[in-house]
Design a protein around this motif. Structure first.
Motif, PDB file in Angstrom:
ATOM      1  N   SER A 131       0.840  -1.188   0.000  1.00 53.37           N
ATOM      2  CA  SER A 131       0.000   0.000   0.000  1.00 53.37           C
ATOM      3  C   SER A 131       0.878   1.243   0.000  1.00 53.37           C
ATOM      4  O   SER A 131       2.048   1.192   0.405  1.00 53.37           O
ATOM      5  N   PRO A 132       0.343   2.386  -0.448  1.00 58.42           N
ATOM      6  CA  PRO A 132       1.138   3.623  -0.409  1.00 58.42           C
ATOM      7  C   PRO A 132       1.651   3.943   0.989  1.00 58.42           C
ATOM      8  O   PRO A 132       2.760   4.458   1.155  1.00 58.42           O
ATOM      9  N   LEU A 133       0.838   3.633   2.027  1.00 57.30           N
ATOM     10  CA  LEU A 133       1.270   3.875   3.410  1.00 57.30           C
ATOM     11  C   LEU A 133       2.470   3.017   3.760  1.00 57.30           C
ATOM     12  O   LEU A 133       3.440   3.494   4.364  1.00 57.30           O
ATOM     13  N   ALA A 134       2.425   1.723   3.356  1.00 58.53           N
ATOM     14  CA  ALA A 134       3.534   0.817   3.656  1.00 58.53           C
ATOM     15  C   ALA A 134       4.805   1.254   2.936  1.00 58.53           C
ATOM     16  O   ALA A 134       5.906   1.213   3.502  1.00 58.53           O
ATOM     17  N   ILE A 135       4.666   1.695   1.687  1.00 61.21           N
ATOM     18  CA  ILE A 135       5.826   2.171   0.938  1.00 61.21           C
ATOM     19  C   ILE A 135       6.410   3.418   1.595  1.00 61.21           C
ATOM     20  O   ILE A 135       7.622   3.544   1.777  1.00 61.21           O
ATOM     21  N   GLY A 136       5.510   4.338   1.983  1.00 58.12           N
ATOM     22  CA  GLY A 136       5.965   5.561   2.629  1.00 58.12           C
ATOM     23  C   GLY A 136       6.673   5.291   3.935  1.00 58.12           C
ATOM     24  O   GLY A 136       7.734   5.867   4.214  1.00 58.12           O
ATOM     25  N   LEU A 137       6.101   4.392   4.744  1.00 62.17           N
ATOM     26  CA  LEU A 137       6.735   4.051   6.017  1.00 62.17           C
ATOM     27  C   LEU A 137       8.082   3.364   5.796  1.00 62.17           C
ATOM     28  O   LEU A 137       9.054   3.616   6.522  1.00 62.17           O
ATOM     29  N   GLY A 138       8.133   2.497   4.782  1.00 65.98           N
ATOM     30  CA  GLY A 138       9.378   1.798   4.500  1.00 65.98           C
ATOM     31  C   GLY A 138      10.495   2.750   4.108  1.00 65.98           C
ATOM     32  O   GLY A 138      11.614   2.664   4.608  1.00 65.98           O
ATOM     33  N   LEU A 139      10.177   3.684   3.211  1.00 67.57           N
ATOM     34  CA  LEU A 139      11.178   4.660   2.789  1.00 67.57           C
ATOM     35  C   LEU A 139      11.576   5.579   3.938  1.00 67.57           C
ATOM     36  O   LEU A 139      12.757   5.916   4.103  1.00 67.57           O
TER      37      LEU A 139
ATOM     38  N   ALA B 228      22.345  -5.161   4.559  1.00 62.39           N
ATOM     39  CA  ALA B 228      21.562  -6.345   4.207  1.00 62.39           C
ATOM     40  C   ALA B 228      20.118  -6.222   4.684  1.00 62.39           C
ATOM     41  O   ALA B 228      19.182  -6.622   3.976  1.00 62.39           O
ATOM     42  N   VAL B 229      19.931  -5.664   5.879  1.00 59.92           N
ATOM     43  CA  VAL B 229      18.565  -5.476   6.388  1.00 59.92           C
ATOM     44  C   VAL B 229      17.817  -4.466   5.517  1.00 59.92           C
ATOM     45  O   VAL B 229      16.657  -4.689   5.134  1.00 59.92           O
ATOM     46  N   ILE B 230      18.474  -3.359   5.184  1.00 61.52           N
ATOM     47  CA  ILE B 230      17.837  -2.352   4.333  1.00 61.52           C
ATOM     48  C   ILE B 230      17.452  -2.956   2.987  1.00 61.52           C
ATOM     49  O   ILE B 230      16.355  -2.732   2.466  1.00 61.52           O
ATOM     50  N   ALA B 231      18.352  -3.755   2.407  1.00 58.06           N
ATOM     51  CA  ALA B 231      18.084  -4.362   1.100  1.00 58.06           C
ATOM     52  C   ALA B 231      16.970  -5.385   1.165  1.00 58.06           C
ATOM     53  O   ALA B 231      16.336  -5.677   0.145  1.00 58.06           O
ATOM     54  N   ALA B 232      16.721  -5.947   2.354  1.00 55.27           N
ATOM     55  CA  ALA B 232      15.678  -6.969   2.494  1.00 55.27           C
ATOM     56  C   ALA B 232      14.292  -6.381   2.733  1.00 55.27           C
ATOM     57  O   ALA B 232      13.298  -7.112   2.676  1.00 55.27           O
ATOM     58  N   LEU B 233      14.222  -5.071   3.009  1.00 52.60           N
ATOM     59  CA  LEU B 233      12.915  -4.453   3.249  1.00 52.60           C
ATOM     60  C   LEU B 233      12.134  -4.353   1.939  1.00 52.60           C
ATOM     61  O   LEU B 233      12.703  -4.037   0.894  1.00 52.60           O
ATOM     62  N   PRO B 234      10.839  -4.611   1.956  1.00 51.69           N
ATOM     63  CA  PRO B 234      10.053  -4.583   0.712  1.00 51.69           C
ATOM     64  C   PRO B 234      10.159  -3.270  -0.049  1.00 51.69           C
ATOM     65  O   PRO B 234      10.244  -3.260  -1.274  1.00 51.69           O
ATOM     66  N   ALA B 235      10.185  -2.132   0.674  1.00 53.46           N
ATOM     67  CA  ALA B 235      10.222  -0.835   0.000  1.00 53.46           C
ATOM     68  C   ALA B 235      11.554  -0.575  -0.691  1.00 53.46           C
ATOM     69  O   ALA B 235      11.655   0.346  -1.512  1.00 53.46           O
ATOM     70  N   PHE B 236      12.579  -1.388  -0.391  1.00 53.87           N
ATOM     71  CA  PHE B 236      13.866  -1.191  -1.039  1.00 53.87           C
ATOM     72  C   PHE B 236      13.790  -1.451  -2.538  1.00 53.87           C
ATOM     73  O   PHE B 236      14.639  -0.980  -3.306  1.00 53.87           O
TER      74      PHE B 236
END
Length: 498
Positions: free
Chosen positions: A7-15, A366-374
């Motif tokens: 969702s746009p919220l999930a992408i925004g939170l991830g970034l 590695a953690v950052i690269a594993a996040l969906p929003a990456f």
């Protein structure tokens, strides 16, 4: 999870989580906080904001990635730091510096410092060991020639932290080893392009320093400036702030430099330089002659991690080269090493904090690269115009700048995108050796920002400040390296790897 399903919220939170964690990591690391704690904390913060399982990322993503980095590169950190300490305590580095001083003299002070630094670092001596020996040499030469002290850090940086770290083929610097498991290359990847890049860096750097020397002479600026007052004071090189920043940028813990016993009986120049020559020659023989001729099919077995000679051969070659050089160095200088055990302990200990610090940065990446929003970040990087070489250069530059670490930024970039770039290389017909050289040169450019540990340490041992000397470091260490990078990308795009 595909980014499209978020969702746009999930992408925004991830970034936002990525940016917030990166800001925390860079900000507190700049203030001297240890990345051993900062990196996992920042990574878990990003995971929490993204709604990802925190403990799973800590033990299964962060730690496994950090452990993989240690498994691949700890032997190089260990042997490199040990070799550097033995070279220092045997008096070999000082003997080389004295030889350069005697042969070139004060009238070629800048050239003597650059050549001296290049000789010892290309031979495998740790950057920080070189700093502590070259600074007194540079001080004596610059004072005799009445060249401003403020130019000393840039001259030392040009000889130690530019072409011998990232461009010259066969350099045993850790930055030159990191791409090898990702691309199946050797330390001699793209030798012709590496030599051209080295020439660009050296010529540009010497031109700038000569220009500044001439301007200072015309303005009657001497070694201590325009007057004796206001001479910079030398900060303590063992300060904790310097130590923490230094440990994430290079492969030697400065705190160990004061341990051991430095010989007052200096070896002859031939004896001093012999181990350095051995490092280069043995590295060449191993990677070009020996390893390609051995049958290493057994490495594909589960017992050996289902790897290949292409993935590990480069590291093997450097390890053998450093080991041979260490043995010869001790045999040639045994009487100059009365506290051999203490020297060996200091050299071995000097490798631990840097490798763990860089490993922590790798775990964070590695953690950052594993996040969906990456996935959005990956698409942006790969979508940069100019093809894979340009996007690889941009990604590595940015990560090296943000972390203040050439090795940390390079490993994070290749951990996240190395396999993708290797696939793109196949599609575009790019030799992996060209990827190797572009990645390594890119790591040694914007890493030299003010918070870089090598910069902080160099200014400290030269008794200078950012205000006095940093502009010249930028010109010879960043601008010169960027110019060489552009030349390599253009030539590589037109003629391929050579």
């Amino acid at each position: 999870m595909d980014v499209i399903t978020l969702s746009p919220l999930a992408i925004g939170l991830g970034l936002f989580g990525m940016l917030a964690s990166l800001a925390l990591l860079v900000g507190f690391a700049y203030r001297g906080w240890t990345v051993l704690l900062l990196a996992p904390f920042a990574a878990m913060l990003a995971a929490a904001i993204s709604g990802e399982p925190i403990l799973a990322h800590w033990t299964q993503t962060f730690m496994l990635s950090a452990a993989r980095f240690l498994a691949q590169f700890f032997p190089l950190f260990l042997l490199g730091a040990l070799f550097g300490k033995l070279m220092e305590d045997s008096g070999s580095v000082k003997a080389i510096a004295s030889f350069m001083t005697e042969k070139l003299g004060a009238h070629r002070a800048i050239l003597a410092v650059v050549i001296g630094g290049a000789l010892v670092t290309y031979g495998g001596v740790s950057l920080f060991v070189a700093f502590f020996v070259l600074a007194p040499m540079a001080t004596a030469l610059f004072q005799a020639a009445n060249i401003p002290r403020r130019l000393m850090p840039a001259a030392i940086a040009l000889g130690t932290s530019t072409f011998t770290m990232s461009a010259l083929p066969g350099t045993p610097a850790i930055q030159n080893a990191i791409p090898m498991p990702f691309f199946g290359t050797t330390p001699f990847a793209a030798p012709g392009l590496g030599i051209i890049a080295s020439i660009v860096m050296v010529v540009f750097g010497l031109w700038w320093l000569s220009l500044q020397q001439a301007r200072a002479k015309a303005a009657s600026e001497g070694f201590d400036g325009f007057s004796k007052a206001g001479k910079a004071t030398k900060p303590p090189a063992s300060d904790n702030l310097v130590r923490e920043r230094a440990s994430v940028s290079q492969s030697f813990d400065p705190e160990e430099a004061k341990r051991g016993h430095i010989s007052e009986d200096l070896p002859a120049f031939g004896v001093a330089v012999a181990p350095l020559v051995l490092v280069v020659l043995t590295n060449f023989v191993m990677n070009v002659i020996v390893l390609p001729r051995i049958d290493a099919d057994y490495l594909g077995d589960v017992r050996w991690g289902e790897t290949s000679l292409a993935a590990v051969g480069g590291v093997w070659g450097v390890c053998v080269a450093l080991t041979v050089a260490i043995v010869v160095l001790v045999l040639l200088n045994r009487r100059r090493l009365p506290a051999l055990r203490e020297t060996i302990d200091a050299g071995a200990n000097a490798s631990v904090l840097p490798v763990l610090s860089v490993g922590s940065l790798v775990g964070y990446g590695a953690v950052i690269a594993a996040l969906p929003a990456f996935a959005l970040v990956r698409e942006w990087v790969l979508g940069i115009g100019g093809g894979p070489l340009v996007s690889l250069a941009v990604a590595t530059n940015l990560l090296a700048a943000l972390t203040g670490s050439a090795s940390g930024g390079l490993t994070i970039a290749l951990d996240a995108l190395g396999s993708t770039y290797l696939q793109l290389a196949g599609q575009y017909g790019i030799d992996p050796a060209l990827l190797h050289r572009v990645a390594v040169i890119s790591s040694g450019t914007l890493d030299s920002l003010p918070h870089n540990g090598a910069v902080v340490t160099l200014l400290a041992v030269c008794g200078s400040t950012h205000r006095e000397s940093y502009r010249d470091i930028v010109i010879v260490g960043i601008l010169g390296a960027l110019l060489a990078l552009v030349v390599v990308i253009v030539l590589g795009s037109l003629f391929g790897s050579f």
